[in-house]
Design a protein around this motif. Structure first.
Motif, PDB file in Angstrom:
ATOM      1  N   ALA A  21       0.834  -1.204   0.000  1.00 55.65           N
ATOM      2  CA  ALA A  21       0.000   0.000   0.000  1.00 55.65           C
ATOM      3  C   ALA A  21       0.865   1.249   0.000  1.00 55.65           C
ATOM      4  O   ALA A  21       0.580   2.218  -0.714  1.00 55.65           O
ATOM      5  CB  ALA A  21      -0.937  -0.005   1.206  1.00 55.65           C
ATOM      6  N   THR A  22       1.936   1.239   0.771  1.00 57.81           N
ATOM      7  CA  THR A  22       2.845   2.379   0.814  1.00 57.81           C
ATOM      8  C   THR A  22       3.490   2.601  -0.543  1.00 57.81           C
ATOM      9  O   THR A  22       3.600   3.735  -1.017  1.00 57.81           O
ATOM     10  CB  THR A  22       3.930   2.153   1.897  1.00 57.81           C
ATOM     11  OG1 THR A  22       3.295   1.990   3.158  1.00 57.81           O
ATOM     12  CG2 THR A  22       4.898   3.304   1.967  1.00 57.81           C
ATOM     13  N   ALA A  23       3.897   1.514  -1.183  1.00 59.32           N
ATOM     14  CA  ALA A  23       4.512   1.631  -2.508  1.00 59.32           C
ATOM     15  C   ALA A  23       3.524   2.220  -3.514  1.00 59.32           C
ATOM     16  O   ALA A  23       3.889   3.082  -4.325  1.00 59.32           O
ATOM     17  CB  ALA A  23       4.998   0.266  -2.977  1.00 59.32           C
ATOM     18  N   ILE A  24       2.279   1.786  -3.454  1.00 58.24           N
ATOM     19  CA  ILE A  24       1.252   2.317  -4.360  1.00 58.24           C
ATOM     20  C   ILE A  24       1.035   3.798  -4.098  1.00 58.24           C
ATOM     21  O   ILE A  24       0.990   4.615  -5.028  1.00 58.24           O
ATOM     22  CB  ILE A  24      -0.068   1.526  -4.211  1.00 58.24           C
ATOM     23  CG1 ILE A  24       0.102   0.110  -4.755  1.00 58.24           C
ATOM     24  CG2 ILE A  24      -1.218   2.239  -4.907  1.00 58.24           C
ATOM     25  CD1 ILE A  24      -1.040  -0.828  -4.422  1.00 58.24           C
ATOM     26  N   LEU A  25       0.908   4.171  -2.822  1.00 60.50           N
ATOM     27  CA  LEU A  25       0.697   5.578  -2.475  1.00 60.50           C
ATOM     28  C   LEU A  25       1.875   6.442  -2.898  1.00 60.50           C
ATOM     29  O   LEU A  25       1.697   7.556  -3.392  1.00 60.50           O
ATOM     30  CB  LEU A  25       0.430   5.728  -0.981  1.00 60.50           C
ATOM     31  CG  LEU A  25      -0.915   5.192  -0.492  1.00 60.50           C
ATOM     32  CD1 LEU A  25      -0.988   5.241   1.033  1.00 60.50           C
ATOM     33  CD2 LEU A  25      -2.056   5.979  -1.107  1.00 60.50           C
ATOM     34  N   MET A  26       3.077   5.931  -2.721  1.00 59.40           N
ATOM     35  CA  MET A  26       4.264   6.685  -3.119  1.00 59.40           C
ATOM     36  C   MET A  26       4.299   6.884  -4.638  1.00 59.40           C
ATOM     37  O   MET A  26       4.632   7.959  -5.122  1.00 59.40           O
ATOM     38  CB  MET A  26       5.541   5.979  -2.655  1.00 59.40           C
ATOM     39  CG  MET A  26       5.711   5.955  -1.141  1.00 59.40           C
ATOM     40  SD  MET A  26       5.840   7.593  -0.408  1.00 59.40           S
ATOM     41  CE  MET A  26       7.447   8.063  -0.994  1.00 59.40           C
ATOM     42  N   SER A  27       3.945   5.845  -5.391  1.00 58.02           N
ATOM     43  CA  SER A  27       3.961   5.991  -6.851  1.00 58.02           C
ATOM     44  C   SER A  27       2.880   6.961  -7.304  1.00 58.02           C
ATOM     45  O   SER A  27       3.093   7.749  -8.219  1.00 58.02           O
ATOM     46  CB  SER A  27       3.798   4.635  -7.539  1.00 58.02           C
ATOM     47  OG  SER A  27       2.492   4.133  -7.368  1.00 58.02           O
ATOM     48  N   LEU A  28       1.730   6.942  -6.645  1.00 60.96           N
ATOM     49  CA  LEU A  28       0.674   7.912  -6.976  1.00 60.96           C
ATOM     50  C   LEU A  28       1.115   9.330  -6.639  1.00 60.96           C
ATOM     51  O   LEU A  28       0.861  10.264  -7.404  1.00 60.96           O
ATOM     52  CB  LEU A  28      -0.627   7.573  -6.225  1.00 60.96           C
ATOM     53  CG  LEU A  28      -1.374   6.326  -6.671  1.00 60.96           C
ATOM     54  CD1 LEU A  28      -2.562   6.049  -5.748  1.00 60.96           C
ATOM     55  CD2 LEU A  28      -1.843   6.476  -8.114  1.00 60.96           C
ATOM     56  N   GLU A  29       1.783   9.485  -5.513  1.00 66.10           N
ATOM     57  CA  GLU A  29       2.269  10.804  -5.107  1.00 66.10           C
ATOM     58  C   GLU A  29       3.306  11.314  -6.103  1.00 66.10           C
ATOM     59  O   GLU A  29       3.298  12.487  -6.486  1.00 66.10           O
ATOM     60  CB  GLU A  29       2.858  10.744  -3.694  1.00 66.10           C
ATOM     61  CG  GLU A  29       3.252  12.090  -3.158  1.00 66.10           C
ATOM     62  CD  GLU A  29       3.751  11.993  -1.720  1.00 66.10           C
ATOM     63  OE1 GLU A  29       4.792  12.595  -1.441  1.00 66.10           O
ATOM     64  OE2 GLU A  29       3.107  11.310  -0.909  1.00 66.10           O
TER      65      GLU A  29
END
Length: 104
Positions: free
Chosen positions: A87-95
């Motif tokens: 989830a953190t990786a997904i959020l970071m890529s979206l950011e």
């Protein structure tokens, strides 16, 4: 129908033989349990006391029950950690995508 016994019941049955000196046949008569089952429980408790857990069996000794509970909890926590990492990786890529689009 097959009867099932709690780990506590099995432990007490094994104690009759190991600690109180009952013969297996005596304990079986007293408890109304088959000799094969009681002998299996005795073998399992002896294995658990040496640190072995028989595959596919539920632990009888309180220590092994606790170990099994803790192992299950560790597995849950590791799965939760993996989910959070993803989830953190997904959020970071979206950011990162949002930041790049704002720069243009």
């Amino acid at each position: 129908m097959r009867r099932t016994f709690s780990a506590e019941y099995k432990a007490e049955a094994v104690k009759l033989v190991i600690e109180r000196g009952y013969s297996v046949s005596q304990a079986c008569r007293e408890l109304g349990v088959g000799e094969t089952a009681l002998r299996r429980w005795i073998s399992q408790v002896q294995a658990e006391q040496q640190g072995y857990v028989l595959a596919g069996s539920k632990p009888i000794s309180p220590e092994q029950q606790r170990i099994r509970e803790l192992e299950n909890r560790i597995k849950e926590l590791e799965e939760d950690k993996d989910i959070l990492k993803k989830a953190t990786a997904i959020l970071m890529s979206l950011e990162n995508k949002n930041t790049k689009s704002l720069r243009r």
